[in-house]
Design an enzyme around this catalytic site. Structure first.
Site, mmCIF file in Angstrom:
data_model
loop_
_atom_site.group_PDB
_atom_site.id
_atom_site.type_symbol
_atom_site.label_atom_id
_atom_site.label_comp_id
_atom_site.label_asym_id
_atom_site.label_seq_id
_atom_site.Cartn_x
_atom_site.Cartn_y
_atom_site.Cartn_z
ATOM 1 N N CYS A 177 1.324 5.359 -3.572
ATOM 2 C CA CYS A 177 2.607 4.653 -3.463
ATOM 3 C C CYS A 177 2.778 4.117 -2.050
ATOM 4 C CB CYS A 177 3.762 5.593 -3.812
ATOM 5 S SG CYS A 177 5.395 4.852 -3.573
ATOM 6 N N CYS B 11 5.970 6.227 -0.425
ATOM 7 C CA CYS B 11 6.003 7.674 -0.169
ATOM 8 C C CYS B 11 4.624 8.333 -0.155
ATOM 9 C CB CYS B 11 6.903 8.380 -1.183
ATOM 10 S SG CYS B 11 6.243 8.354 -2.874
ATOM 11 N N CYS C 261 4.763 5.300 -9.589
ATOM 12 C CA CYS C 261 4.859 6.412 -8.653
ATOM 13 C C CYS C 261 5.644 7.513 -9.353
ATOM 14 C CB CYS C 261 5.571 5.994 -7.372
ATOM 15 S SG CYS C 261 5.994 7.388 -6.296
#
Length: 725
Positions: A459, A462, A477
């Site tokens: 991702c 994050c 994600c």
């Protein structure tokens, strides 16, 4: 006669006279007074209305120069929903549409073809011949009240002529090279008729005109607000001379103008309008079809596009499309396709609607414009559901009237299909003239050392490893609890108009509150009142805006269960599915406990939706959120009251509604059936239990129902079945 009585009489006479001048200039393209004479009378009227405001008419021609300030726009629910149209881009799909229509209505079908204007949709309500309200499309169910701004548009009549005097059909205006395309205010009127007399001395242009249909006491008329290209180019030239940023395109500029808060500023901008659809309670009794109604509307003084045509079959429709695909560039305004409508109202009723669009109309989109530019980079956006979408960042290029800098790449499969490399020379197209997309790569322009674009495995927000579900092209994600774009997106969805519609809050507000650490979940919204002092100190947060926001949050507790269910953001559960689930399971606990088999038994709920709902309620974090929302007082069950009370009197039975009814609209009857456990079908088949028949029902439906021996019931029979007298 007293001075006040004289003033009232003079105001009335001036209003009548100036409305006549405006009508003949803007609708008939036959000006009969000089700009000087017009201005003298207008200024006299303005002075009298200022001195005697009690006699000022809300539809006075002085409103055409604006002056009202709007502090935010009131949201208004459409009496008839403003649905979108299904789109097609090729001949075969149009012929398939024609075949579907004739299968239900029979072969005697005519179509009305209209240019598809690239503007802002508007709905105008007239009562007793006076413009009462103007509302934007909004979400199709409700829109913004922009009446004060629409009153300033010269071609839209504020007051209709008594009885609707026969107009010269509006063709002169369109055929004249759009005489008004550059006009911004009354001062621009050409001095063609110096010395012309008052309205009483005007020639009778309507003598010998055929009798016409009177307009109803109350009706709505739909249309499109737009701007002519010449006027747009002139405004941009003026801005460039002042070293100001030019406007992007006529459509966006027109839409932005309609939403300005100062109607005087709106009046300075040369907007125009074409109207194309009539709604009224007795429309189907007054007119046989759309063509007849639009001719009547033209005669009432409304601006109707001269190029609208009645076609006897699909071959004529295709000829019409081919002609305007070539000639559209010669128009003074932008169009992006052709709208095709079944003409006969009885046939329209018989064909009915889907949840989003009428089955009796379709939009043919012209092939999108294409250009070539260089790919600069690829970035990745994470949505509220965790879907990761690649976006191409491009060297800026002009395309279909706009500057394109970014284009969608959809997913990893699309990147592989294009064999996309860094710094590639790419072909960019505006799909449907709206959303730019990359359609191919010019391999001759590929740089020797260019490396392939590789879709990420983690991702970009994050760092969590992405997943790809079986049967889906999108990567996700899975960190839905703490991935920032997902958290923010989930809260933004929660407060959105179609969900809990929290007034005083928008996407930027949510982003600011998240950055400040005041919210990490939508449940935190109901504790914001504890941080009021901190909120007021935030940049762009004043005391009044904070108070409005907190009131909006408080009011969200009153939203019905179906809205709350949609607001939760369950994957694949849109507004319509949320409504069906709420109607079937009645409360959140029953839904949470439902098995996949239970959900599959609900009409239109398939395995994918059932699986998604099951996964949502299996997550402990989601169960905690629901418990908090319960404690905060949000509605977690269907309320039963009055006509909207849910019952099971019609459970397990299916219905088709056809025709017009005396006591209820078709939409109201549909709601009654669904609210009492029944299910609506789109067509007649052996699976159907009842045909609810009204006046002007299509003969083919009646014949098919009789052939299949399906019970045919009346409106009264249906009401008796649910225990309503």
């Amino acid at each position: 006669m007293s001075q006040m009585e004289e003033a009232a009489a003079r105001i009335e006479a001036l209003v009548r006279e100036l409305n006549e001048y405006n009508y003949r200039y803007y609708v008939l393209a036959q000006p009969v007074v000089s700009d000087y004479d017009f201005d003298i009378r207008l200024k006299e009227l303005e002075a009298l209305e200022a001195q005697y405001p009690q006699f000022a008419d809300p539809n006075s021609p002085t409103r055409k120069v604006g002056g009202e300030i709007t502090q935010g726009f009131r949201t208004v629910r459409h009496r008839w929903p403003m649905l979108s149209l299904g789109n097609t881009y090729n001949e075969q799909e149009l012929r398939d549409f024609d075949e579907r229509v004739r299968k239900i209505t029979g072969d005697q079908v005519t179509y009305v073809c209209e240019l598809k204007f690239d503007g802002l949709s508007i709905s105008l309500t007239y009562e007793h011949g006076k413009l009462k309200q103007a509302v934007t499309r909004g979400d199709g169910v409700q829109g913004d009240d922009v009446t004060s701004n629409i009153r300033t548009i010269k071609t839209i009549p504020n007051v209709l002529k008594p009885g609707g005097a026969r107009a010269a059909n509006g063709r002169n205006r369109a055929a004249s090279g759009d005489l008004f395309s550059g006009l911004a205010a009354t001062e621009d009127l050409p001095d063609l008729f110096s010395g012309a007399g008052a309205a009483a001395d005007l020639p009778d242009l309507f003598s010998g005109s055929p009798a016409q249909q009177p307009y109803p006491d109350l009706f709505e008329i739909r249309g499109e607000i737009f701007m002519h290209r010449a006027a747009f180019d002139r405004l941009n030239a003026e801005r460039e001379e002042l070293s100001l940023q030019p406007y992007a395109n006529p459509r966006n500029f027109a839409a932005g103008t309609v939403k300005l808060q100062d109607s005087a500023e709106v009046a300075k901008r040369p907007l125009d309008c074409f109207l194309y659809f009539l709604y009224s309670d007795d429309r189907n009794r007054q007119f046989a079809g759309h063509w007849e109604s639009i001719e009547a509307v033209r005669s009432w003084g409304f601006p109707i596009c001269e190029h609208t045509a009645l076609c006897s079959g699909m071959d004529e429709v295709l000829d019409f499309i081919a002609r305007w695909d070539k000639e559209r560039h010669n128009l003074s305004y932008d169009i992006d396709g052709i709208v095709i409508k079944v003409n006969d109202y009885a046939q329209q009723e018989e064909l009915g609607f889907t949840a989003k669009s009428p089955r009796w109309a379709i939009s043919y989109k012209f092939k999108a414009e294409t250009t070539e530019t260089r790919l600069e980079s690829v970035s990745y956006q994470v949505g509220r559901t965790g879907a990761v979408t690649p976006v191409a960042n491009l060297q800026p290029v002009q395309l279909a009237g706009t500057t394109v800098k970014r284009a969608s790449l959809h997913n990893a499969n699309e990147i592989m299909r294009l064999d996309l490399h860094e710094q590639d020379l790419v072909f960019v197209e505006k799909g449907g003239e709206i959303i730019p997309k990359i359609t191919g790569v010019n391999l001759s322009g590929r740089l020797p050392a260019a490396r392939p674009v590789i879709y990420p495995s983690e991702c970009p927000e994050c760092g969590t490893t992405l997943i790809r579900l079986e049967g889906e092209a999108v990567h996700y994600c899975p960190n839905d609890q703490s991935c920032p774009p997902q958290v923010v997106g989930r809260i933004q969805h929660f407060i959105s108009r179609k969900a809990l519609d929290v007034e005083g809050m928008g996407d930027e507000t949510i982003e600011a509150l998240y950055r400040e650490g005041l919210i990490r979940d939508y449940t935190d919204l109901y504790q914001l009142h504890e941080h009021k002092k901190q909120l007021i100190k935030m940049e762009r947060f004043g005391r009044k805006s904070v108070e409005n926001m907190l009131v909006g949050i408080e009011k969200s507790r009153e939203k019905p269960f179906e809205k709350v269910l949609f607001a939760l953001g369950i994957r694949h559960v849109g507004e319509t599915i949320a409504k069906k689930l709420a109607a079937h399971f009645k409360n959140i606990d029953e839904l949470a406990a439902a098995t996949p088999e239970d959900m599959n038994s609900v009409y239109e709920i398939g395995e994918r939706i059932a699986e998604s709902v099951g996964l949502f309620f299996a997550d402990p974090e989601n169960r905690k959120r629901i418990q908090v929302l319960k404690e905060k007082g949000l509605k977690m069950e269907v309320e039963q009251n009055g006509d909207t009370a849910l019952g099971d009197q019609l459970a397990g039975r299916t219905f088709v509604i056809s025709g017009t009814f005396a006591m209820h609209s078709r939409e109201e009857l549909s709601n009654l059936i669904e609210n009492h456990g029944g299910r609506l079908l789109s067509s007649i088949s052996a699976k159907l239990d009842y045909l609810v028949a009204g006046e002007k029902m299509g003969p083919s439906k009646l014949q098919k129902a009789e052939k299949l021996k399906i019970p045919i019931i009346s409106e009264e029979d249906l009401l008796s079945m649910i225990g309503k007298n």
